[in-house]
Design a protein around this motif. Sequence first.
Motif, mmCIF file in Angstrom:
data_model
loop_
_atom_site.group_PDB
_atom_site.id
_atom_site.type_symbol
_atom_site.label_atom_id
_atom_site.label_comp_id
_atom_site.label_asym_id
_atom_site.label_seq_id
_atom_site.Cartn_x
_atom_site.Cartn_y
_atom_site.Cartn_z
ATOM 1 N N GLU A 60 0.815 -1.211 0.000
ATOM 2 C CA GLU A 60 0.000 0.000 0.000
ATOM 3 C C GLU A 60 0.851 1.264 0.000
ATOM 4 O OE1 GLU A 60 -3.264 0.986 -0.228
ATOM 5 O OE2 GLU A 60 -3.496 -1.043 -0.995
ATOM 6 N N GLY A 61 1.948 1.221 0.766
ATOM 7 C CA GLY A 61 2.789 2.401 0.851
ATOM 8 C C GLY A 61 3.267 2.829 -0.517
ATOM 9 N N ALA A 62 3.659 1.841 -1.325
ATOM 10 C CA ALA A 62 4.161 2.134 -2.662
ATOM 11 C C ALA A 62 3.045 2.726 -3.525
ATOM 12 C CB ALA A 62 4.699 0.862 -3.299
ATOM 13 N N LYS A 63 1.843 2.159 -3.392
ATOM 14 C CA LYS A 63 0.711 2.655 -4.190
ATOM 15 C C LYS A 63 0.406 4.112 -3.806
ATOM 16 C CE LYS A 63 -3.946 1.244 -4.346
ATOM 17 N NZ LYS A 63 -4.888 0.116 -4.367
ATOM 18 N N ALA A 64 0.429 4.381 -2.500
ATOM 19 C CA ALA A 64 0.152 5.745 -2.040
ATOM 20 C C ALA A 64 1.216 6.706 -2.572
ATOM 21 C CB ALA A 64 0.106 5.788 -0.521
ATOM 22 N N ARG A 65 2.454 6.247 -2.628
ATOM 23 C CA ARG A 65 3.521 7.123 -3.141
ATOM 24 C C ARG A 65 3.313 7.407 -4.622
ATOM 25 N NH1 ARG A 65 6.668 4.057 0.334
ATOM 26 N NH2 ARG A 65 7.477 2.692 -1.294
ATOM 27 N N ILE A 66 2.914 6.373 -5.362
ATOM 28 C CA ILE A 66 2.653 6.581 -6.796
ATOM 29 C C ILE A 66 1.516 7.575 -6.987
ATOM 30 C CG2 ILE A 66 1.765 5.467 -8.891
ATOM 31 C CD1 ILE A 66 3.257 2.935 -8.057
ATOM 32 N N LEU A 67 0.434 7.369 -6.211
ATOM 33 C CA LEU A 67 -0.724 8.261 -6.339
ATOM 34 C C LEU A 67 -0.346 9.699 -5.998
ATOM 35 C CD1 LEU A 67 -3.709 8.681 -6.897
ATOM 36 C CD2 LEU A 67 -4.191 8.053 -4.519
ATOM 37 N N GLY A 68 0.415 9.852 -4.906
ATOM 38 C CA GLY A 68 0.838 11.189 -4.499
ATOM 39 C C GLY A 68 1.646 11.871 -5.596
ATOM 40 N N ILE A 89 9.456 -0.140 -5.917
ATOM 41 C CA ILE A 89 9.155 -1.565 -6.102
ATOM 42 C C ILE A 89 9.204 -1.946 -7.575
ATOM 43 C CG2 ILE A 89 7.745 -1.834 -4.017
ATOM 44 C CD1 ILE A 89 5.261 -1.562 -5.841
ATOM 45 N N GLN A 90 9.414 -3.222 -7.826
ATOM 46 C CA GLN A 90 9.456 -3.712 -9.204
ATOM 47 C C GLN A 90 8.050 -3.774 -9.814
ATOM 48 O OE1 GLN A 90 12.150 -4.217 -11.116
ATOM 49 N NE2 GLN A 90 13.212 -3.367 -9.352
ATOM 50 N N GLU A 91 7.040 -4.070 -8.991
ATOM 51 C CA GLU A 91 5.678 -4.255 -9.520
ATOM 52 C C GLU A 91 4.886 -2.946 -9.526
ATOM 53 O OE1 GLU A 91 6.041 -6.081 -6.211
ATOM 54 O OE2 GLU A 91 7.692 -6.864 -7.401
ATOM 55 N N TRP A 92 5.567 -1.850 -9.791
ATOM 56 C CA TRP A 92 4.885 -0.555 -9.768
ATOM 57 C C TRP A 92 3.751 -0.508 -10.789
ATOM 58 C CZ3 TRP A 92 4.985 1.947 -14.378
ATOM 59 C CH2 TRP A 92 5.960 1.513 -15.288
ATOM 60 N N ALA A 93 3.918 -1.197 -11.950
ATOM 61 C CA ALA A 93 2.887 -1.125 -12.999
ATOM 62 C C ALA A 93 1.587 -1.756 -12.499
ATOM 63 C CB ALA A 93 3.366 -1.818 -14.261
ATOM 64 N N ARG A 94 1.722 -2.800 -11.673
ATOM 65 C CA ARG A 94 0.537 -3.436 -11.110
ATOM 66 C C ARG A 94 -0.200 -2.470 -10.174
ATOM 67 N NH1 ARG A 94 -0.318 -9.199 -8.919
ATOM 68 N NH2 ARG A 94 1.371 -9.607 -10.357
ATOM 69 N N ARG A 95 0.561 -1.678 -9.432
ATOM 70 C CA ARG A 95 -0.056 -0.696 -8.528
ATOM 71 C C ARG A 95 -0.787 0.379 -9.337
ATOM 72 N NH1 ARG A 95 2.557 -3.564 -5.085
ATOM 73 N NH2 ARG A 95 0.904 -5.061 -5.298
ATOM 74 N N VAL A 96 -0.226 0.763 -10.473
ATOM 75 C CA VAL A 96 -0.895 1.754 -11.325
ATOM 76 C C VAL A 96 -2.228 1.180 -11.786
ATOM 77 C CG1 VAL A 96 -0.786 3.008 -13.512
ATOM 78 C CG2 VAL A 96 1.264 2.835 -12.090
ATOM 79 N N ARG A 97 -2.199 -0.117 -12.168
ATOM 80 C CA ARG A 97 -3.436 -0.771 -12.602
ATOM 81 C C ARG A 97 -4.468 -0.800 -11.483
ATOM 82 N NH1 ARG A 97 -0.644 -4.449 -15.607
ATOM 83 N NH2 ARG A 97 -0.634 -6.005 -13.965
ATOM 84 N N GLU A 98 -3.998 -1.052 -10.259
ATOM 85 C CA GLU A 98 -4.922 -1.077 -9.123
ATOM 86 C C GLU A 98 -5.554 0.296 -8.901
ATOM 87 O OE1 GLU A 98 -2.590 -4.533 -6.592
ATOM 88 O OE2 GLU A 98 -2.712 -2.486 -5.791
ATOM 89 N N LEU A 99 -4.749 1.330 -9.082
ATOM 90 C CA LEU A 99 -5.303 2.685 -8.924
ATOM 91 C C LEU A 99 -6.479 2.880 -9.867
ATOM 92 C CD1 LEU A 99 -2.097 4.898 -8.622
ATOM 93 C CD2 LEU A 99 -3.861 4.558 -6.883
ATOM 94 N N ARG A 100 -6.350 2.322 -11.060
ATOM 95 C CA ARG A 100 -7.410 2.407 -12.050
ATOM 96 C C ARG A 100 -8.570 1.498 -11.711
ATOM 97 N NH1 ARG A 100 -4.245 0.777 -16.739
ATOM 98 N NH2 ARG A 100 -3.322 2.670 -17.517
ATOM 99 N N VAL A 101 -8.223 0.206 -11.587
ATOM 100 C CA VAL A 101 -9.252 -0.823 -11.524
ATOM 101 C C VAL A 101 -9.965 -0.829 -10.181
ATOM 102 C CG1 VAL A 101 -9.633 -3.298 -11.641
ATOM 103 C CG2 VAL A 101 -8.014 -2.218 -13.188
ATOM 104 N N GLU A 102 -9.211 -0.685 -9.101
ATOM 105 C CA GLU A 102 -9.839 -0.799 -7.785
ATOM 106 C C GLU A 102 -10.314 0.552 -7.272
ATOM 107 O OE1 GLU A 102 -6.993 -2.831 -5.344
ATOM 108 O OE2 GLU A 102 -7.024 -4.601 -6.645
ATOM 109 N N ASP A 103 -9.595 1.601 -7.620
ATOM 110 C CA ASP A 103 -9.917 2.897 -7.028
ATOM 111 C C ASP A 103 -10.563 3.871 -7.997
ATOM 112 O OD1 ASP A 103 -8.623 1.919 -4.728
ATOM 113 O OD2 ASP A 103 -6.689 2.477 -5.579
ATOM 114 N N GLY A 104 -10.541 3.553 -9.293
ATOM 115 C CA GLY A 104 -11.243 4.395 -10.263
ATOM 116 C C GLY A 104 -10.514 5.670 -10.656
ATOM 117 N N TYR A 105 -9.220 5.724 -10.430
ATOM 118 C CA TYR A 105 -8.478 6.892 -10.913
ATOM 119 C C TYR A 105 -8.280 6.773 -12.422
ATOM 120 C CZ TYR A 105 -7.511 8.483 -6.235
ATOM 121 O OH TYR A 105 -7.654 8.963 -4.968
#
Length: 311
Positions: A60-68, A89-105
């Motif tokens: 989550e921390g990484a996802k929050a950093r990407i979003l910020g 993190i290496q899986e940053w692209a997956r976190r970007v996808r989650e921002l879209r798919v799970e959070d609707g950004y």
Amino acid sequence: MSTLEDSAQRLRQLAAELGHLADRVESGDADRSEFDVLVAALLGTQHDRFGPRPRAARGEGAKARILGYLKARIGEEVHGEELRLVSGIQEWARRVRELRVEDGYEVAQIGRSTYRLESEVPDKARAQQWELANKTRRQPGNARDRIKAFLEANVGQMVTREQIDYVSRIAEGSRRVRELRDEEGWPINSHIDEQALEPGEYRLLSTDPADRRDPLQRLYPDDLRERIFERDAYTCQVCGRDREKAEKAGDTRFYLEVHHKVAIADELEALPLAERNEPANLVTLCHSDHLRETEKLQRGKRARRRSAQAD
Ligand SMILES: [Zn+2]
């Protein structure tokens, strides 16, 4: 893991290379990719010396950093490399996808590895659509089947090329969309047919076989169709409706076609290109008026044939 001396030597070498880069920056010759190379080398040295980042720093921390990071750059293009660095993190692209798919950004992907956050506020309907895309992506069958399922689940809604590529699991999913339109006659609007759509956005208008598109529309190139629609203000020249008017009156299946005023269906393919594509012979009609006009022309032709036979 490397020895202390190895790491120190590597860092000094990088320091020297950074010095050269600084010179080139000063003289205005440096480009971004030179930075990427040095940053990657620096990260590599870090990894060699200390091993992978501890687990606690992931998630989550990484996802929050990407979003910020994206939120501080709304509307700006951000390179994947930046997101990798920011997230650590290496899986940053997956976190970007989650921002879209799970959070609707609304994070648009431009090219292979460039991203852009379009709005600070997540869109719940968009998130649901992505969730559906995610489910559809895992369905069996081929790319076209999955695209069909996704479009059918979104009749009347705008879907993006990105979603289509995602559910189809192939690049160029948009080519399958064109095939559905041109070969199977699915009424799918693009930015050519509808001013409200941007390039890369599509809308399936109906799944009813009665609303299938005139198969000969594929004969008119997109730029010509756009020219005719634009000239006629995206308005049917028989009933005077445009999409907005039709929707207000409850007709959500309204879409435009190009009608040839002179030739009818079976003559159209044989017509010389210049004549077929002559704008003066073409007019914008809604699909239902196009059906009626074509029927009228065909009746006229049959009547002429009968009177010719009677002579
Ligand atoms: Zn009409």
